[in-house]
Enzyme design. Structure first.
Site, PDB file in Angstrom:
ATOM      1  N   CYS A 197      24.906 -15.160   1.390  1.00 17.06           N
ATOM      2  CA  CYS A 197      24.972 -14.342   2.607  1.00 17.06           C
ATOM      3  C   CYS A 197      25.180 -12.884   2.225  1.00 17.06           C
ATOM      4  O   CYS A 197      26.130 -12.538   1.536  1.00 17.06           O
ATOM      5  CB  CYS A 197      26.115 -14.865   3.479  1.00 17.06           C
ATOM      6  N   GLU A 198      24.272 -12.033   2.706  1.00 17.93           N
ATOM      7  CA  GLU A 198      24.331 -10.623   2.318  1.00 17.93           C
ATOM      8  C   GLU A 198      25.450  -9.874   3.019  1.00 17.93           C
ATOM      9  O   GLU A 198      25.807  -8.772   2.627  1.00 17.93           O
ATOM     10  CB  GLU A 198      22.985  -9.942   2.602  1.00 17.93           C
ATOM     11  N   HIS A 199      26.003 -10.465   4.079  1.00 22.24           N
ATOM     12  CA  HIS A 199      27.072  -9.778   4.804  1.00 22.24           C
ATOM     13  C   HIS A 199      28.428  -9.951   4.132  1.00 22.24           C
ATOM     14  O   HIS A 199      29.290  -9.086   4.225  1.00 22.24           O
ATOM     15  CB  HIS A 199      27.160 -10.295   6.248  1.00 22.24           C
ATOM     16  N   HIS A 200      28.615 -11.090   3.471  1.00 20.50           N
ATOM     17  CA  HIS A 200      29.936 -11.391   2.899  1.00 20.50           C
ATOM     18  C   HIS A 200      29.894 -11.756   1.423  1.00 20.50           C
ATOM     19  O   HIS A 200      30.924 -12.037   0.827  1.00 20.50           O
ATOM     20  CB  HIS A 200      30.581 -12.554   3.675  1.00 20.50           C
TER      21      HIS A 200
ATOM     22  N   GLN B 107      20.142 -16.113   7.026  1.00 19.53           N
ATOM     23  CA  GLN B 107      19.364 -17.343   7.216  1.00 19.53           C
ATOM     24  C   GLN B 107      18.108 -17.099   8.052  1.00 19.53           C
ATOM     25  O   GLN B 107      17.059 -17.716   7.817  1.00 19.53           O
ATOM     26  CB  GLN B 107      20.249 -18.411   7.861  1.00 19.53           C
TER      27      GLN B 107
ATOM     28  N   HIS C 200      27.646 -22.278   6.119  1.00 20.44           N
ATOM     29  CA  HIS C 200      27.974 -20.929   5.630  1.00 20.44           C
ATOM     30  C   HIS C 200      29.443 -20.846   5.240  1.00 20.44           C
ATOM     31  O   HIS C 200      30.316 -21.057   6.091  1.00 20.44           O
ATOM     32  CB  HIS C 200      27.688 -19.891   6.718  1.00 20.44           C
TER      33      HIS C 200
ATOM     34  N   CYS D 113      31.043 -18.258   4.707  1.00 19.63           N
ATOM     35  CA  CYS D 113      31.691 -17.144   5.427  1.00 19.63           C
ATOM     36  C   CYS D 113      32.205 -17.608   6.781  1.00 19.63           C
ATOM     37  O   CYS D 113      33.099 -16.983   7.349  1.00 19.63           O
ATOM     38  CB  CYS D 113      30.750 -15.943   5.558  1.00 19.63           C
TER      39      CYS D 113
HETATM   40 ZN    ZN Z   1      28.302 -14.270   6.018  1.00 12.19          ZN
END
Ligand code: ZN
Length: 186
Positions: free
Chosen positions: A77-80, A118, A146, A148
């Protein structure tokens, strides 16, 4: 990813120093080098064009749905910067050509081994196959867990995120789409 190994190792070392009061203890001593090695695998999808991995054959007038389901994938996941992982299901109706079946998991893997979300992962797989196959229809479904969501944030342990992307007959013909969903859920 054309990574500069020593830069990444130095940065990881810095993170460890910020997090842990004893960053030099034995368990952490080789961690920067290990992380570099795992990054090379986790982000190894940048160097190869997934479309270049595909091989094609004449469909020999086969014009029914072809489904390859339960393709395991692991992504980040690129956010976390936490893993998300699960299974991909791919179906298509050929238009004169079919794709080598072992190549579908390879395409999923190459897109997954990048910093991703995703939704984008799903549409990139669809777009790549659609462009290469010129199929009459194509459907891609991803089911993923996920970290995250599980380990932080909402801390929902059993949530599965499902994304889908349809083109051609899979988008416009309800029967085709239902047939695909039935095969995937069987
Ligand atoms: Zn994430």
């Amino acid at each position: 990813m054309n990574i500069n190994k020593s830069t990444i190792a130095q940065l990881i070392k810095k993170i460890l120093t910020e997090i842990d009061p004893e960053p030099d203890r034995e368990g952490l001593r080789d961690t920067p080098a290990r992380v570099v090695k795992s990054f090379e695998k986790l982000f190894g999808g940048y160097q190869v064009d997934p479309a270049s991995q595909l091989t094609f054959f004449d469909s020999e007038s086969y014009d029914e749905m072809i489904t390859c389901k339960e393709i395991d994938f692991y992504s980040t996941c690129e956010h976390h910067l936490l893993p998300f992982y699960g299974q991909a299901h791919i179906g298509y109706i050929p238009n004169k050509k079919i794709v080598g079946l072992s190549k579908l998991p390879r395409v999923v893997e190459l897109f997954a081994r990048r910093l991703q979300n995703q939704e984008r992962l799903t549409s990139q797989i669809t777009a790549c196959l659609d462009r290469a196959l010129q199929a009459k229809g194509i459907g891609v479904i991803l089911e993923a867990t996920h970290l995250c969501m599980q380990a932080r944030g909402v801390e929902k342990q059993n949530t599965i995120v499902i994304t889908s992307s349809f083109r051609g007959l899979f988008k416009n013909n309800l029967n085709t789409r239902n047939e695909f969903l039935k095969i995937v859920n069987a």
